[in-house]
Design an enzyme around this catalytic site. Structure first.
Site, PDB file in Angstrom:
ATOM      1  N   HIS A 108      -9.517   1.377   1.304  1.00 41.80           N
ATOM      2  CA  HIS A 108      -9.497   0.499   0.032  1.00 41.80           C
ATOM      3  C   HIS A 108      -9.360   1.239  -0.675  1.00 41.80           C
ATOM      4  O   HIS A 108     -10.539   2.295  -1.196  1.00 41.80           O
ATOM      5  CB  HIS A 108     -11.299  -0.220   0.702  1.00 41.80           C
TER       6      HIS A 108
ATOM      7  N   LEU B 151      -6.398  -9.866   9.515  1.00 42.51           N
ATOM      8  CA  LEU B 151      -6.917 -10.187  10.404  1.00 42.51           C
ATOM      9  C   LEU B 151      -7.840 -10.950  10.751  1.00 42.51           C
ATOM     10  O   LEU B 151      -8.135 -11.523  10.405  1.00 42.51           O
ATOM     11  CB  LEU B 151      -7.084  -9.265  11.119  1.00 42.51           C
TER      12      LEU B 151
ATOM     13  N   GLY C 211       2.907   3.627   3.101  1.00 47.07           N
ATOM     14  CA  GLY C 211       2.631   4.725   4.407  1.00 47.07           C
ATOM     15  C   GLY C 211       1.940   6.039   3.022  1.00 47.07           C
ATOM     16  O   GLY C 211       2.393   7.338   4.650  1.00 47.07           O
TER      17      GLY C 211
ATOM     18  N   ASN D 188     -10.683   0.976   8.084  1.00 43.03           N
ATOM     19  CA  ASN D 188      -9.636   0.511   6.921  1.00 43.03           C
ATOM     20  C   ASN D 188     -10.148   1.207   5.434  1.00 43.03           C
ATOM     21  O   ASN D 188     -11.151   1.887   5.146  1.00 43.03           O
ATOM     22  CB  ASN D 188     -10.152  -1.079   6.463  1.00 43.03           C
TER      23      ASN D 188
ATOM     24  N   ARG E  96      -1.331 -17.704  12.401  1.00 41.64           N
ATOM     25  CA  ARG E  96      -2.270 -15.306  12.964  1.00 41.64           C
ATOM     26  C   ARG E  96      -2.847 -15.396  13.477  1.00 41.64           C
ATOM     27  O   ARG E  96      -2.475 -15.216  14.336  1.00 41.64           O
ATOM     28  CB  ARG E  96      -3.359 -15.734  11.253  1.00 41.64           C
TER      29      ARG E  96
ATOM     30  N   ASP F 256     -12.981  -7.028   3.472  1.00 41.34           N
ATOM     31  CA  ASP F 256     -13.129  -5.243   2.388  1.00 41.34           C
ATOM     32  C   ASP F 256     -15.274  -5.145   2.532  1.00 41.34           C
ATOM     33  O   ASP F 256     -15.454  -5.024   1.581  1.00 41.34           O
ATOM     34  CB  ASP F 256     -13.103  -5.747   1.080  1.00 41.34           C
TER      35      ASP F 256
ATOM     36  N   MET G 230      -1.120  -5.319   4.399  1.00 34.91           N
ATOM     37  CA  MET G 230      -1.448  -6.478   3.494  1.00 34.91           C
ATOM     38  C   MET G 230      -1.606  -7.705   4.278  1.00 34.91           C
ATOM     39  O   MET G 230      -1.574  -8.774   3.845  1.00 34.91           O
ATOM     40  CB  MET G 230      -0.492  -6.656   2.450  1.00 34.91           C
ATOM     41  N   ARG G 231      -2.269  -7.653   5.539  1.00 35.20           N
ATOM     42  CA  ARG G 231      -2.380  -9.229   6.092  1.00 35.20           C
ATOM     43  C   ARG G 231      -4.030  -9.321   6.673  1.00 35.20           C
ATOM     44  O   ARG G 231      -4.406  -8.475   6.807  1.00 35.20           O
ATOM     45  CB  ARG G 231      -1.644  -9.251   7.406  1.00 35.20           C
TER      46      ARG G 231
HETATM   47  C1  GAR Z   1      -3.532   2.426  -0.943  1.00 37.69           C
HETATM   48  O1  GAR Z   1      -4.323   2.634  -1.756  1.00 37.69           O
HETATM   49  C2  GAR Z   1      -4.842   1.619   0.194  1.00 37.69           C
HETATM   50  O2  GAR Z   1      -6.043   1.761  -0.577  1.00 37.69           O
HETATM   51  C3  GAR Z   1      -4.210   0.097   0.214  1.00 37.69           C
HETATM   52  O3  GAR Z   1      -3.213   0.156  -0.248  1.00 37.69           O
HETATM   53  C4  GAR Z   1      -2.174   1.521  -0.638  1.00 37.69           C
HETATM   54  C5  GAR Z   1      -1.684   1.679   0.082  1.00 37.69           C
HETATM   55  O4  GAR Z   1      -0.735   2.827   0.519  1.00 37.69           O
HETATM   56  N1  GAR Z   1      -4.920  -1.052   0.306  1.00 37.69           N
HETATM   57  C6  GAR Z   1      -5.599  -2.221   0.065  1.00 37.69           C
HETATM   58  O5  GAR Z   1      -5.299  -2.369  -0.994  1.00 37.69           O
HETATM   59  C7  GAR Z   1      -6.320  -2.820   1.403  1.00 37.69           C
HETATM   60  N2  GAR Z   1      -6.606  -4.099   0.707  1.00 37.69           N
HETATM   61  P1  GAR Z   1      -0.312   3.453   1.255  1.00 37.69           P
HETATM   62  O6  GAR Z   1       0.925   2.326   1.438  1.00 37.69           O
HETATM   63  O7  GAR Z   1       0.906   4.892  -0.184  1.00 37.69           O
HETATM   64  O8  GAR Z   1      -0.985   3.753   2.025  1.00 37.69           O
END
Ligand code: GAR
Length: 203
Positions: A112, A96, A15, A110, A68, A148, A93-94
C-alpha cells in the site's frame, strides 16, 4: 535449499511491483517462485511483462461475474489448481470477500502506498501532500477482511520535499515499494515472518 514456495501475484494494472517481485524471485536462493500472475483486467499492462518472462498468466474479468463471491470463487479455483501457497496483491484494485481473505489468512500480503494506518484507500500521495505530511512512504502488510488494515510486515519512509507534487512524491515512494515488497515476500516464504492471531511475529 528447501522447496521454494509457489507465489501468485494479483494485479489490475501497470504491474511495476509485480515486475520487482518477478526480478527478485529469479535471483539465486530466493525462497519463492512466481508461479502465476492473475489479473482482473484483460488490459492490465503487467500481463505482457509476466508472459514475456515465461510466467503463467490468467485473466479473470470481474465484469463477467454477478457477485464478489462468484469472482472470488473463480480466482480461488485457479489458485488451487496451480497449487499456490502465497498470494501477493500488487496494485490489485478489487476488494476480496471476507471468506476468501480468511481462507488465505497469513498467506496473503499487500503493498500500500502510504505509511499505514495513515492514508488508507486511494489517492494517498495527494492526501499526504494536502495534509502537509513531512514523511510519507509505503507498507507491506498481511491482508485482513478490513481494507488496508492488516498487521504490518515492513514499511519504508521517504521525505516529502519542498515543491513535491503527486508525481514526484509517488515516484519516490514507488522506488521504496519495489525494494520492500520483494524483501517481505522473501521473509514470508522462508518463514521469518508469520501472522499469529492479529500480530506479526518475526524470527
Ligand atoms: C502501487 O503504488 C501500489 O502500492 C498501489 O497501486 C500501485 C500499483 O502500481 N496499491 C494500492 O493502492 C492498493 N490499495 P503497480 O501496478 O505499478 O505495482
Amino acid at each position: 535449499m528447501s522447496k521454494r514456495k509457489r507465489a501468485a501475484i494479483l494485479i489490475s494494472g501497470r504491474g511495476s511491483n509485480m515486475a520487482a517481485l518477478i526480478d527478485a524471485a529469479r535471483r539465486y536462493g530466493f525462497p519463492a517462485e512466481i508461479s502465476l500472475v492473475l489479473s482482473n483486467r484483460p488490459d492490465a499492462g503487467g500481463l505482457a511483462f509476466a508472459a514475456a518472462n515465461g510466467i503463467a498468466t490468467a485473466i479473470v474479468d470481474h465484469k463477467a461475474f454477478e457477485s464478489r463471491d462468484a469472482f472470488d470463487a473463480a480466482i480461488g479455483k485457479i489458485l488451487e489448481s496451480t497449487r499456490i501457497e502465497i498470494i501477493c496483491l500488487a496494485g490489485f484494485m478489487r476488494v476480496l470477500t471476507d471468506p476468501f481473505v480468511q481462507k488465505w489468512n497469513g498467506r496473503i500480503i499487500n503493498i500500500h502506498p502510504s505509511l499505514l494506518p495513515e492514508f488508507k484507500g486511494l489517492d494517498t500521495h495527494a492526501r499526504a501532500l494536502a495534509a502537509g505530511a513531512k514523511v510519507h512512504g509505503c507498507t507491506v502488510h498481511f491482508v485482513v477482511p478490513e481494507l488496508d488494515a492488516g498487521p504490518v510486515i515492513l514499511q519504508a519512509e521517504v521525505p516529502v520535499k519542498e515543491g513535491d507534487d503527486e508525481a514526484t512524491l509517488g515516484k519516490r515512494v514507488l522506488t521504496e515499494e519495489h525494494r520492500i515488497y520483494p524483501l517481505a515476500l522473501k521473509m514470508l516464504a522462508e518463514g521469518k515472518v508469520r501472522l499469529e492471531g492479529d500480530r506479526v511475529v518475526k524470527s
